[in-house]
Design a protein around this motif. Structure first.
Motif, PDB file in Angstrom:
ATOM      1  N   HIS A  62       0.867  -1.174   0.000  1.00  0.00           N
ATOM      2  CA  HIS A  62       0.000   0.000   0.000  1.00  0.00           C
ATOM      3  C   HIS A  62       0.899   1.218   0.000  1.00  0.00           C
ATOM      4  O   HIS A  62       1.798   1.292  -0.815  1.00  0.00           O
ATOM      5  CB  HIS A  62      -1.018  -0.063   1.151  1.00  0.00           C
ATOM      6  CG  HIS A  62      -0.631   0.627   2.423  1.00  0.00           C
ATOM      7  ND1 HIS A  62      -1.498   1.427   3.128  1.00  0.00           N
ATOM      8  CD2 HIS A  62       0.526   0.647   3.129  1.00  0.00           C
ATOM      9  CE1 HIS A  62      -0.897   1.891   4.209  1.00  0.00           C
ATOM     10  NE2 HIS A  62       0.320   1.433   4.240  1.00  0.00           N
ATOM     11  N   PHE A 258     -14.047 -10.710   4.261  1.00  0.00           N
ATOM     12  CA  PHE A 258     -13.823  -9.274   4.194  1.00  0.00           C
ATOM     13  C   PHE A 258     -14.470  -8.505   5.343  1.00  0.00           C
ATOM     14  O   PHE A 258     -14.589  -7.293   5.296  1.00  0.00           O
ATOM     15  CB  PHE A 258     -14.337  -8.754   2.846  1.00  0.00           C
ATOM     16  CG  PHE A 258     -13.827  -9.561   1.683  1.00  0.00           C
ATOM     17  CD1 PHE A 258     -12.481  -9.537   1.349  1.00  0.00           C
ATOM     18  CD2 PHE A 258     -14.674 -10.378   0.959  1.00  0.00           C
ATOM     19  CE1 PHE A 258     -11.996 -10.292   0.299  1.00  0.00           C
ATOM     20  CE2 PHE A 258     -14.195 -11.139  -0.102  1.00  0.00           C
ATOM     21  CZ  PHE A 258     -12.854 -11.093  -0.429  1.00  0.00           C
ATOM     22  N   PHE A 285      -6.798   1.617   1.713  1.00  0.00           N
ATOM     23  CA  PHE A 285      -7.644   1.013   0.688  1.00  0.00           C
ATOM     24  C   PHE A 285      -9.045   1.619   0.603  1.00  0.00           C
ATOM     25  O   PHE A 285      -9.511   1.919  -0.500  1.00  0.00           O
ATOM     26  CB  PHE A 285      -7.730  -0.507   0.889  1.00  0.00           C
ATOM     27  CG  PHE A 285      -6.403  -1.200   0.871  1.00  0.00           C
ATOM     28  CD1 PHE A 285      -5.477  -0.956  -0.128  1.00  0.00           C
ATOM     29  CD2 PHE A 285      -6.056  -2.105   1.860  1.00  0.00           C
ATOM     30  CE1 PHE A 285      -4.243  -1.584  -0.146  1.00  0.00           C
ATOM     31  CE2 PHE A 285      -4.830  -2.741   1.861  1.00  0.00           C
ATOM     32  CZ  PHE A 285      -3.915  -2.490   0.858  1.00  0.00           C
ATOM     33  N   TYR A 347     -13.117  -3.903   0.556  1.00  0.00           N
ATOM     34  CA  TYR A 347     -12.172  -2.918   1.066  1.00  0.00           C
ATOM     35  C   TYR A 347     -12.866  -1.680   1.619  1.00  0.00           C
ATOM     36  O   TYR A 347     -12.394  -1.084   2.583  1.00  0.00           O
ATOM     37  CB  TYR A 347     -11.202  -2.495  -0.045  1.00  0.00           C
ATOM     38  CG  TYR A 347     -10.327  -3.612  -0.544  1.00  0.00           C
ATOM     39  CD1 TYR A 347      -9.357  -4.187   0.282  1.00  0.00           C
ATOM     40  CD2 TYR A 347     -10.472  -4.117  -1.823  1.00  0.00           C
ATOM     41  CE1 TYR A 347      -8.558  -5.218  -0.157  1.00  0.00           C
ATOM     42  CE2 TYR A 347      -9.670  -5.151  -2.284  1.00  0.00           C
ATOM     43  CZ  TYR A 347      -8.724  -5.700  -1.449  1.00  0.00           C
ATOM     44  OH  TYR A 347      -7.934  -6.729  -1.891  1.00  0.00           O
ATOM     45  N   ALA A 361      -8.556  -2.628   7.045  1.00  0.00           N
ATOM     46  CA  ALA A 361      -8.680  -3.527   5.895  1.00  0.00           C
ATOM     47  C   ALA A 361      -7.315  -4.068   5.507  1.00  0.00           C
ATOM     48  O   ALA A 361      -6.399  -3.303   5.199  1.00  0.00           O
ATOM     49  CB  ALA A 361      -9.308  -2.784   4.713  1.00  0.00           C
ATOM     50  N   TRP A 363      -4.673  -6.907   3.370  1.00  0.00           N
ATOM     51  CA  TRP A 363      -4.460  -7.379   1.999  1.00  0.00           C
ATOM     52  C   TRP A 363      -4.060  -8.850   2.047  1.00  0.00           C
ATOM     53  O   TRP A 363      -3.098  -9.216   2.706  1.00  0.00           O
ATOM     54  CB  TRP A 363      -3.362  -6.563   1.322  1.00  0.00           C
ATOM     55  CG  TRP A 363      -3.213  -6.908  -0.133  1.00  0.00           C
ATOM     56  CD1 TRP A 363      -2.417  -7.874  -0.673  1.00  0.00           C
ATOM     57  CD2 TRP A 363      -3.896  -6.299  -1.230  1.00  0.00           C
ATOM     58  NE1 TRP A 363      -2.556  -7.910  -2.045  1.00  0.00           N
ATOM     59  CE2 TRP A 363      -3.460  -6.945  -2.408  1.00  0.00           C
ATOM     60  CE3 TRP A 363      -4.833  -5.261  -1.338  1.00  0.00           C
ATOM     61  CZ2 TRP A 363      -3.921  -6.594  -3.674  1.00  0.00           C
ATOM     62  CZ3 TRP A 363      -5.295  -4.922  -2.600  1.00  0.00           C
ATOM     63  CH2 TRP A 363      -4.846  -5.574  -3.745  1.00  0.00           C
ATOM     64  N   GLU A 429      -7.461  -8.912  -5.594  1.00  0.00           N
ATOM     65  CA  GLU A 429      -6.436  -9.240  -4.597  1.00  0.00           C
ATOM     66  C   GLU A 429      -5.043  -9.345  -5.208  1.00  0.00           C
ATOM     67  O   GLU A 429      -4.159 -10.022  -4.683  1.00  0.00           O
ATOM     68  CB  GLU A 429      -6.821 -10.539  -3.875  1.00  0.00           C
ATOM     69  CG  GLU A 429      -8.109 -10.385  -3.073  1.00  0.00           C
ATOM     70  CD  GLU A 429      -8.635 -11.700  -2.523  1.00  0.00           C
ATOM     71  OE1 GLU A 429      -7.814 -12.516  -2.047  1.00  0.00           O
ATOM     72  OE2 GLU A 429      -9.867 -11.919  -2.576  1.00  0.00           O
TER      73      GLU A 429
END
Length: 493
Positions: A62, A258, A285, A347, A361, A363, A429
């Motif tokens: 990120h 999620f 995100f 997300y 959130a 990954w 993803e």
């Protein structure tokens, strides 16, 4: 102090000191490095150094790297060229295959990847000579090798030949002066690192240390490497180890993947984990993926930029009854009116925190469902026909999605089915572009979806791509800093 608390402290310190300027780093300033004379002595020193490596790992996925842009936005699953997209030029150019060597995201990704490599090289090269217990030597060295392997695996797939640095360097010029190492040699090092790491890593950790590389992460990644090299028997062997170990399993409900509080769930083989409520530890995100204009609606606060939105193409790829389609929101309601602007629920809607870059959130780097599908792919390729185990793996994933079992397929039709399932299972993803490259379908798939004009198609390309565009350009500053053309630019750029 727990690993997670130590991680929190170190991330704040290291991000502040090492990531303030991409350009500054690449202009030969020293890589963050502590003198061997006063560090790398005790177990605590090495533990702290490993935490520093994980902080660099998080920045690859990120921060200003936007790994998702280079892999998802590049392909046909996401775009920023639809309603609610920001229209940022650097991102738009990646979306449309128009990027140039000085694209800020390419530069940042390269930078952060080599920061990660530098940090793990410092650990690996010094730990054997230290006086710490062998248990910690093996653990920290093995974690570092998995991180290094992942960094090089990403780099070599995106850029082709890259500098292969496996020993400490005092500044970034150290990597440029050795030039670009052939892809085959980079893969040899990746396989070596993962094989050695798998011999020493534990299958799991306690709750205080989840998020670190495990045996399953090393084996899964090694399986993907072999699959990418089309060494199908070797890929089958590695994936089989992961499946037979029964360390991981599918969550019964797809949407639960999620939800908030899913760090270290049974399906998560490896995650980049973020923490809301502490400055510098949250992910960005939700802010980056929420449509523009949806501030205070899809997210509680902070900007919404629409940098990575689902395309109509992926939304229309799901069949009736596939519960995974619900991960795509078709829009939001503002002032009583519906605004058609797709976004990724997984997300945007979960644990968004209290402001910009303050989301919990995470990954997924490696998820068990994806390993099941790649195992099925490898089995079909190795045997040139789908057997019972290949069917079992793909049908486990389909059953959770609310779909019926597959049967009666041949080698070709099963291959098409598993490719499709891989796309539908984890479209957002960071897999799609790599999947297209691995299966030699990059040009075929993207050129079948060319729009009639820039922006008129949600896939994001307005003319056919060429073979050279399967790789990104080497960042311009890397080429210029190397001097005497030690690092040459990729063809076509």
């Amino acid at each position: 102090m727990s690993y997670r608390n130590l991680m929190a402290i170190m991330v704040i310190v290291l991000i502040g000191s090492c990531f303030s300027s991409c350009k500054k780093f690449l202009e030969s300033n020293p890589v963050s490095q502590v003198s061997e004379d006063n560090f790398y002595k005790t177990e605590a020193d090495f533990r702290q150094a490993v935490v520093g490596a994980y902080s660099a790992f998080s920045q690859v996925y990120h921060g200003n790297s936007y790994y998702c842009l280079l892999v998802d936005l590049r392909a046909d699953n996401t775009t920023e060229l639809t309603a609610g997209g920001d229209g940022n030029d650097a991102k738009r150019n990646i979306d449309e295959f128009l990027e140039v060597p000085d694209n800020e995201h390419l530069t940042a990704f390269w930078q952060n990847s080599y920061i990660l490599i530098s940090r793990v090289n410092n650990i690996i090269s010094r730990i054997d000579a230290s006086a710490i217990d062998d248990q910690f030597k093996q653990q920290y060295a093995s974690e570092s090798k998995v991180l290094r392997a992942l960094a090089y695996f990403n780099l070599v797939r995106l850029f082709g030949d890259v500098p292969l640095v496996t020993s400490p360097i005092t500044d970034i010029d150290g990597s440029y002066k050795i030039g670009r190492t052939p892809v085959a040699d980079v893969y040899t090092q990746i396989i070596k690192d993962l094989t050695e790491a798998a011999a020493a890593l534990p299958p799991s950790y306690d709750d205080a240390t989840i998020g670190k590389a495990t045996l399953g992460a090393a084996q899964s990644l090694l399986g993907i490497v072999y699959l990418t090299q089309k060494n199908y028997p070797a890929a089958v062997a590695e994936f089989k180890k992961v499946v037979d170990a029964k360390t991981f399993s599918l969550l019964p409900v797809y949407a639960d993947l999620f939800k908030a509080g899913q760090q270290g769930n049974k399906e998560a083989i490896w995650q980049v984990q973020f923490k809301t409520g502490t400055s510098g530890l949250g992910s960005n995100f939700p802010n980056h993926f929420a449509p523009t204009g949806s501030e205070g609606i899809t997210i509680p606060s902070g900007g919404a930029y629409g940098f990575n939105q689902p395309t109509e193409d992926i939304a229309n790829a799901y069949t009736t009854g596939d519960v995974r389609r619900n991960n795509i929101a078709d829009g939001y309601t503002k002032d009583g009116a519906f605004v058609a602007a797709k976004y990724i629920r997984g997300y945007v809607d979960r644990e968004t925190g209290g402001g910009y870059q303050d989301s919990g959130a995470d990954w997924y780097v490696l998820r068990y469902a994806d390993i099941l599908l790649m195992y099925a792919e490898a089995l079909n390729e190795a045997d040139k026909a789908p057997g019972n185990e290949a069917y079992r793996c793909i049908n486990l994933v389909r059953e959770r999605a609310g779909l019926g079992d597959l049967s009666g397929l041949n080698y070709t039709t099963f291959k098409a089915a598993v490719y499709n399932e891989e796309r539908l299972e984890s479209p957002f993803e960071g897999h799609r572009w790599f999947d297209l490259l691995r299966t030699d379908r990059g040009m075929e798939v993207m050129n079948a979806k060319v729009s009639q004009g820039a922006g008129s198609s949600s896939v994001g390309i307005s003319k056919p791509i060429q073979k050279f565009q399967l790789l990104y350009p080497i960042p311009a500053i890397v080429v210029s800093t190397s001097g005497a053309a030690v690092i040459k630019q990729n063809d076509g750029y």
